[in-house]
Design a protein around this motif. Structure first.
Motif: not given
Length: 340
Positions: A255-257, A270-274, A294-299
């Motif tokens: 789902g997430s890239c 490198l990255t591990h977020n939603d 966009d993992f923190e603000t949705g934008r």
């Protein structure tokens, strides 16, 4: 070359007859510097293409105006002074050496009549346009103190006339001319990126299949190979300046890239977020990766990831910030931002 510009301006001012004791300059416009491209000796079709291409290259930035001239015989002071009277502070004399294996060029300051620089270029390959670009690259630092860019090429995707709704991958000269098609498989191919290996240039691009968007590579002989075939998205690789490291985007069907780092013997996330983490680009030392997420603000916002410890810091605070790309010469990022 600053002294040449000053000398030319001094001569222009010295020729002005002043009716008043004082004057004021309210506006100024940069004047193009005239460069005569002089073909010395016999001119065959190959040398003709070299001269024409040199004129186009040096005029491309708008800093110089160029014109072709011919000279049959040896270069003498009278020829140099004549070019100055014609309005050319600079003159580039070009000829092909006996045997035709090299191009010799000499750049003159026509104001003082002195040679600024002279070199020989050993022809590589069989394309005169490429020879001329190499000469332009050698001239550009002398003229502007900036590195030459004329031998570089751009890669891009465009719509296919043969396959409606599909995209093909192309390469072209620095100014968009002399387009060549690298990939025309009929699949939807997008987002091409160069590797940083001048000895083995490759274009990486993403190709839609029935199960995923896989990452492909193609060389200059149009030979392709699959480089990443995980489920979901595989795209947008970025290479370190020395070409030894690469970071690219992959979702692995989750789902997430996320961003993945590759180097010799190393493959790690490198990255591990939603969120979606895309468009990576290296800094000039290959120690930091800038990217969009966009993992923190949705934008989408811009972030920097230190490769030493994978620490991530946010660079922007508002708007819709996307597609960063780093310029090592200027030590700056360029990116798109949606406002209002």
């Amino acid at each position: 070359m600053r002294y040449i510009i000053v000398s030319a301006l001094a001569i222009i001012f010295s020729q002005v007859a002043y009716a008043n004791e004082s004057f004021a300059v309210k506006a100024a416009e940069q004047q193009k510097i005239g460069v005569a491209i002089v073909c010395v000796g016999d001119r065959d079709t190959q040398l003709d293409e070299v001269i024409t291409t040199l004129c186009k290259d040096l005029a491309f930035s708008g800093q110089f105006s160029t014109a072709e001239r011919e000279l049959h015989g040896a270069v003498g002071m009278k020829h140099i002074k004549r070019l100055f009277k014609e309005g050319f502070p600079l003159a580039l004399f070009v000829n092909t050496q006996i045997g035709g294996q090299a191009i010799e060029w000499r750049l003159y300051d026509t104001i003082s009549g002195t040679m600024i620089l002279g070199k020989k270029y050993a022809k590589r390959g069989a394309v005169p346009r490429v020879w001329a670009h190499a000469v332009s690259d050698a001239l550009w630092p002398v003229l502007t103190t900036k590195p030459g860019f004329f031998s570089t090429r751009i890669t891009y995707c465009r719509s296919s006339a043969k396959h409606l709704g599909k995209k093909i991958i192309c390469v072209a000269d620095y100014d968009g001319t002399h387009e060549q098609v690298l990939v025309s498989s009929g699949a939807l191919s997008i987002a091409p990126r160069w590797n940083n290996d001048p000895k083995n240039p490759l274009v990486f691009y993403s190709e839609y299949t029935k199960k995923n968007m896989r990452l492909m590579a193609v060389d200059m002989k149009r030979r392709t190979k699959v480089t990443s075939d995980f489920d979901g998205i595989n795209m947008l690789p970025s290479f370190s300046p020395d070409g030894s490291q690469v970071v690219y985007c992959a979702s692995k069907g989750q789902g997430s890239c996320q961003l993945y780092y590759c180097a010799q013997g190393i493959f790690e996330q490198l990255t591990h977020n939603d969120g979606n983490n895309v468009s990576p680009t290296f800094d000039k030392e290959g120690k930091t990766v800038y990217f969009c997420s966009d993992f923190e603000t949705g934008r989408p916002q811009l972030y920097a990831c230190a490769l030493a410890n994978h620490t991530t810091s946010r660079l922007t605070t508002g708007g819709y910030c996307a597609s960063p790309h780093y310029n090592p010469q200027r030590d700056q990022l360029v990116y798109g931002k949606l406002i209002e």
